[in-house]
Design a protein around this motif. Sequence first.
Motif, short mmCIF file in Angstrom:
data_model
loop_
_atom_site.label_atom_id
_atom_site.label_comp_id
_atom_site.label_asym_id
_atom_site.label_seq_id
_atom_site.Cartn_x
_atom_site.Cartn_y
_atom_site.Cartn_z
N ASP A 24 0.84 -1.18 0.00
CA ASP A 24 0.00 0.00 0.00
C ASP A 24 0.88 1.24 0.00
OD1 ASP A 24 -2.46 -1.44 0.13
OD2 ASP A 24 -2.08 -1.81 2.25
N ILE A 25 0.72 2.10 -0.99
CA ILE A 25 1.51 3.32 -1.12
C ILE A 25 0.73 4.46 -0.44
CG2 ILE A 25 2.63 4.92 -2.71
CD1 ILE A 25 3.74 2.16 -3.11
N PRO A 26 1.30 5.07 0.59
CA PRO A 26 0.62 6.19 1.24
C PRO A 26 0.42 7.36 0.27
CG PRO A 26 2.50 5.44 2.55
CD PRO A 26 2.58 4.75 1.23
N GLN A 27 -0.71 8.04 0.39
CA GLN A 27 -1.01 9.17 -0.49
C GLN A 27 0.03 10.29 -0.38
OE1 GLN A 27 -3.41 9.52 -2.80
NE2 GLN A 27 -4.12 7.44 -2.44
N ASN A 28 0.63 10.45 0.80
CA ASN A 28 1.57 11.55 1.01
C ASN A 28 3.03 11.13 0.82
OD1 ASN A 28 1.74 9.92 3.24
ND2 ASN A 28 1.72 11.58 4.74
N LEU A 29 3.28 9.99 0.19
CA LEU A 29 4.65 9.53 -0.05
C LEU A 29 5.35 10.49 -1.00
CD1 LEU A 29 6.67 7.25 0.57
CD2 LEU A 29 5.87 6.14 -1.51
N VAL A 30 6.55 10.90 -0.65
CA VAL A 30 7.33 11.81 -1.47
C VAL A 30 7.67 11.12 -2.80
CG1 VAL A 30 9.52 13.08 -1.60
CG2 VAL A 30 8.30 12.91 0.58
N PRO A 31 7.43 11.80 -3.94
CA PRO A 31 7.77 11.21 -5.23
C PRO A 31 9.26 10.86 -5.30
CG PRO A 31 6.38 13.14 -5.54
CD PRO A 31 6.78 13.10 -4.08
N GLY A 32 9.55 9.79 -6.01
CA GLY A 32 10.94 9.36 -6.16
C GLY A 32 11.02 7.88 -6.46
N THR A 33 12.23 7.37 -6.46
CA THR A 33 12.48 5.95 -6.72
C THR A 33 12.68 5.24 -5.39
OG1 THR A 33 13.50 6.49 -8.84
CG2 THR A 33 13.96 4.31 -7.92
N TYR A 34 11.96 4.15 -5.20
CA TYR A 34 12.06 3.33 -4.00
C TYR A 34 12.38 1.90 -4.39
CZ TYR A 34 9.82 7.23 -1.62
OH TYR A 34 9.53 8.46 -1.11
N TRP A 35 13.12 1.19 -3.54
CA TRP A 35 13.50 -0.19 -3.81
C TRP A 35 12.63 -1.13 -3.00
CZ3 TRP A 35 16.56 -2.32 -7.37
CH2 TRP A 35 17.39 -1.46 -8.09
N ILE A 36 12.22 -2.22 -3.63
CA ILE A 36 11.58 -3.33 -2.93
C ILE A 36 12.68 -4.34 -2.66
CG2 ILE A 36 9.89 -5.18 -3.09
CD1 ILE A 36 8.26 -3.35 -4.92
N GLU A 37 12.81 -4.71 -1.40
CA GLU A 37 13.89 -5.62 -1.01
C GLU A 37 13.33 -6.70 -0.10
OE1 GLU A 37 15.98 -3.54 2.73
OE2 GLU A 37 16.20 -2.42 0.85
N THR A 38 14.10 -7.76 0.07
CA THR A 38 13.70 -8.85 0.95
C THR A 38 14.93 -9.36 1.69
OG1 THR A 38 12.43 -10.92 1.06
CG2 THR A 38 14.01 -10.72 -0.75
N GLY A 39 14.69 -10.08 2.75
CA GLY A 39 15.75 -10.70 3.52
C GLY A 39 15.12 -11.68 4.50
N ILE A 40 15.95 -12.49 5.11
CA ILE A 40 15.45 -13.45 6.11
C ILE A 40 16.33 -13.39 7.34
CG2 ILE A 40 14.37 -15.01 4.47
CD1 ILE A 40 16.83 -16.77 4.63
N TYR A 41 15.78 -13.82 8.45
CA TYR A 41 16.52 -13.80 9.71
C TYR A 41 16.09 -14.96 10.58
CZ TYR A 41 12.25 -11.74 11.55
OH TYR A 41 10.94 -11.51 11.90
N ARG A 42 16.94 -15.27 11.55
CA ARG A 42 16.65 -16.32 12.52
C ARG A 42 15.66 -15.80 13.56
NH1 ARG A 42 20.30 -20.62 13.23
NH2 ARG A 42 19.47 -20.65 15.34
N LEU A 43 14.60 -16.53 13.80
CA LEU A 43 13.61 -16.10 14.79
C LEU A 43 14.16 -16.08 16.21
CD1 LEU A 43 10.32 -17.81 13.57
CD2 LEU A 43 10.88 -15.38 13.54
N ASP A 44 15.08 -17.02 16.51
CA ASP A 44 15.58 -17.11 17.89
C ASP A 44 16.57 -16.01 18.25
OD1 ASP A 44 17.49 -18.20 16.18
OD2 ASP A 44 18.03 -19.85 17.53
N THR A 45 17.29 -15.47 17.26
CA THR A 45 18.31 -14.45 17.55
C THR A 45 18.05 -13.12 16.83
OG1 THR A 45 19.71 -15.08 15.69
CG2 THR A 45 20.09 -16.23 17.80
N LEU A 46 17.14 -13.13 15.87
CA LEU A 46 16.87 -11.99 14.99
C LEU A 46 18.06 -11.62 14.11
CD1 LEU A 46 14.72 -9.69 17.30
CD2 LEU A 46 13.97 -11.46 15.71
#
Length: 71
Positions: A24-46
């Motif tokens: 969901d893109i907020p209506q007041n988001l400043v125009p520009g280029t944004y990156w979609i990224e992903t990652g994973i982490y350990r639940l026990d240690t973060l």
Amino acid sequence: GDRLGVPIEVWQAGDVIWQSHQLDIPQNLVPGTYWIETGIYRLDTLERYRILQEGQAVSDRLLLTSVEVKP
């Protein structure tokens, strides 16, 4: 979203894990280029898992694509 539901400890080479997320893109988001990224982490240690390239750790996230927000 934080809900993979498949522990990394059971992954095997060649597995394909698919997730779909609505962004969901907020209506007041400043125009520009944004990156979609992903990652994973350990639940026990973060602790975030590292992305390896040719055996070398290069990041703790994977850049998927960019999104251009226009006025």
